[in-house]
Design a protein around this motif. Structure first.
Motif, PDB file in Angstrom:
ATOM      1  N   LYS A   1     144.270 -98.691 -21.940  1.00 29.59           N
ATOM      2  CA  LYS A   1     142.875 -98.242 -21.975  1.00 29.59           C
ATOM      3  C   LYS A   1     142.653 -97.065 -21.027  1.00 29.59           C
ATOM      4  O   LYS A   1     141.899 -96.132 -21.345  1.00 29.59           O
TER       5      LYS A   1
ATOM      6  N   GLU B   1     144.095 -94.019 -22.699  1.00 25.74           N
ATOM      7  CA  GLU B   1     143.230 -93.594 -23.798  1.00 25.74           C
ATOM      8  C   GLU B   1     142.026 -92.822 -23.275  1.00 25.74           C
ATOM      9  O   GLU B   1     141.651 -91.773 -23.823  1.00 25.74           O
ATOM     10  N   GLU B   2     141.428 -93.312 -22.201  1.00 25.68           N
ATOM     11  CA  GLU B   2     140.257 -92.638 -21.631  1.00 25.68           C
ATOM     12  C   GLU B   2     140.648 -91.334 -20.948  1.00 25.68           C
ATOM     13  O   GLU B   2     139.850 -90.385 -20.903  1.00 25.68           O
ATOM     14  N   THR B   3     141.862 -91.264 -20.423  1.00 21.65           N
ATOM     15  CA  THR B   3     142.355 -90.005 -19.853  1.00 21.65           C
ATOM     16  C   THR B   3     142.419 -88.929 -20.924  1.00 21.65           C
ATOM     17  O   THR B   3     142.002 -87.781 -20.709  1.00 21.65           O
ATOM     18  N   LEU B   4     142.921 -89.300 -22.094  1.00 19.77           N
ATOM     19  CA  LEU B   4     142.983 -88.339 -23.202  1.00 19.77           C
ATOM     20  C   LEU B   4     141.584 -87.976 -23.695  1.00 19.77           C
ATOM     21  O   LEU B   4     141.335 -86.823 -24.069  1.00 19.77           O
ATOM     22  N   ASN B   5     140.668 -88.948 -23.688  1.00 15.87           N
ATOM     23  CA  ASN B   5     139.281 -88.634 -24.067  1.00 15.87           C
ATOM     24  C   ASN B   5     138.688 -87.593 -23.126  1.00 15.87           C
ATOM     25  O   ASN B   5     138.001 -86.663 -23.554  1.00 15.87           O
ATOM     26  N   GLY B   6     138.944 -87.770 -21.834  1.00 18.23           N
ATOM     27  CA  GLY B   6     138.443 -86.810 -20.864  1.00 18.23           C
ATOM     28  C   GLY B   6     139.066 -85.436 -21.037  1.00 18.23           C
ATOM     29  O   GLY B   6     138.375 -84.412 -20.949  1.00 18.23           O
TER      30      GLY B   6
ATOM     31  N   ARG C   1     140.186 -84.206 -23.784  1.00 18.52           N
ATOM     32  CA  ARG C   1     139.639 -83.638 -25.023  1.00 18.52           C
ATOM     33  C   ARG C   1     138.215 -83.088 -24.809  1.00 18.52           C
ATOM     34  O   ARG C   1     137.873 -82.011 -25.325  1.00 18.52           O
ATOM     35  N   GLU C   2     137.401 -83.811 -24.062  1.00 22.02           N
ATOM     36  CA  GLU C   2     136.003 -83.430 -23.886  1.00 22.02           C
ATOM     37  C   GLU C   2     135.800 -82.324 -22.854  1.00 22.02           C
ATOM     38  O   GLU C   2     134.872 -81.525 -22.974  1.00 22.02           O
TER      39      GLU C   2
ATOM     40  N   GLU D   1     140.228 -76.953 -27.051  1.00 24.01           N
ATOM     41  CA  GLU D   1     141.145 -77.553 -28.023  1.00 24.01           C
ATOM     42  C   GLU D   1     142.574 -77.091 -27.767  1.00 24.01           C
ATOM     43  O   GLU D   1     143.526 -77.861 -27.939  1.00 24.01           O
TER      44      GLU D   1
ATOM     45  N   GLU E   1     148.288 -82.789 -24.202  1.00 27.10           N
ATOM     46  CA  GLU E   1     148.385 -84.160 -24.709  1.00 27.10           C
ATOM     47  C   GLU E   1     149.835 -84.586 -24.865  1.00 27.10           C
ATOM     48  O   GLU E   1     150.231 -85.683 -24.428  1.00 27.10           O
TER      49      GLU E   1
ATOM     50  N   TRP F   1     135.804 -86.877 -15.188  1.00 26.73           N
ATOM     51  CA  TRP F   1     135.366 -87.633 -16.361  1.00 26.73           C
ATOM     52  C   TRP F   1     134.806 -88.982 -15.916  1.00 26.73           C
ATOM     53  O   TRP F   1     135.549 -89.891 -15.542  1.00 26.73           O
TER      54      TRP F   1
END
Length: 248
Positions: free
Chosen positions: A47, A50-55, A57-58, A62, A69, A114
């Motif tokens: 988890k 996953e949240e590291t990648l969300n941060g 990305r946001e 791109e 990534e 993040w």
């Protein structure tokens, strides 16, 4: 009942003594309830990643996400493989990776920037600090030769009471270091040894628990390893220093 003194303090003339007890399955279930009451939450590695990648990305473009990534995932995969290879080794090798410094820095930047990830890390830090104390709150049945109040309510020692005991134990340890008592390792060691012993008792099986209940005056508990301290006779001494007596 086990009478226990942290190994780092056994050479004191009058070392603190703690009375510990194995717990029942009902009390193990109660631990989960206590964790909920304290508002504790923990997040596993998957988890967090996953949240590291969300941060990433946001917060980044791109292009940056596309570039970083893959590096992060490769770094994590290498780390997981290293952990599997070192599992069970007495002297595991440190993890080395050509991208280690860069990926650690990137992860820290994402964490600071993040908010969802920062909250998850804060949750885990609180869990790591409080969960072991909740185990001690159930396992510790009293203490003596320590200048700290002992109170037990509804079967547990309150966290405030444990915090006061920890401070008192730290003070004993600090004085022992000043007096250059043999075996004293450093600040906080005795409390950590106590917590480790509580966790071990909390994890015993039902059969082991039954065998360890209320030993006779002639019985003794086995000595533990040096890392986790010293157990002493649990029969007569524990009976004379019950939790009711200590609470007065």
């Amino acid at each position: 009942m086990v009478e226990y003194t942290p190994d780092s303090l056994v050479n004191l003339i009058e070392p603190p003594k703690f009375f510990l007890r194995p717990v029942t399955e009902r009390e193990r279930r109660r631990l989960r309830k206590l964790a909920i009451q304290e508002g504790l939450r923990s997040h596993d590695v998957a988890k967090l990643r996953e949240e590291t990648l969300n941060g990433l990305r946001e917060l980044w473009s791109e292009q940056v996400f596309a570039e970083q990534e893959g590096r992060l995932r490769a770094f994590w995969d290498a780390y997981d493989q290293h952990e599997q290879e070192q599992e069970g080794k007495e002297d595991p090798e440190p993890f080395e990776h050509p991208d280690k410094a860069a990926m650690m820095e990137l992860s820290e930047r994402i964490t600071r920037a993040w908010a969802p990830l920062l909250r998850m890390v804060a949750d885990n830090n609180e869990w790591d600090e409080t969960w072991p104390k909740l185990i001690a709150s159930i396992t510790v049945a009293g203490w003596r030769d320590l200048d700290a109040r002992y109170e037990r309510s509804e079967g547990i020692v309150g966290l405030d009471c444990l915090d006061e005991m920890e401070k008192a134990l730290d003070a004993v340890e600090a004085q022992a270091m000043t007096d250059q008592v043999d075996g004293v390792i450093g600040h906080g060691t005795a409390f950590r040894q106590l917590i480790v012993r509580c966790i071990r008792l909390f994890s015993v099986s039902k059969a082991e628990e039954k065998n360890s209940e209320s030993p006779s005056k002639s019985s003794t508990t086995p000595n533990t390893s040096k890392a986790s301290g010293k157990e002493q006779k649990a029969g007569s001494s524990a009976a004379k220093n019950s939790s009711e007596t200590l609470a007065n």
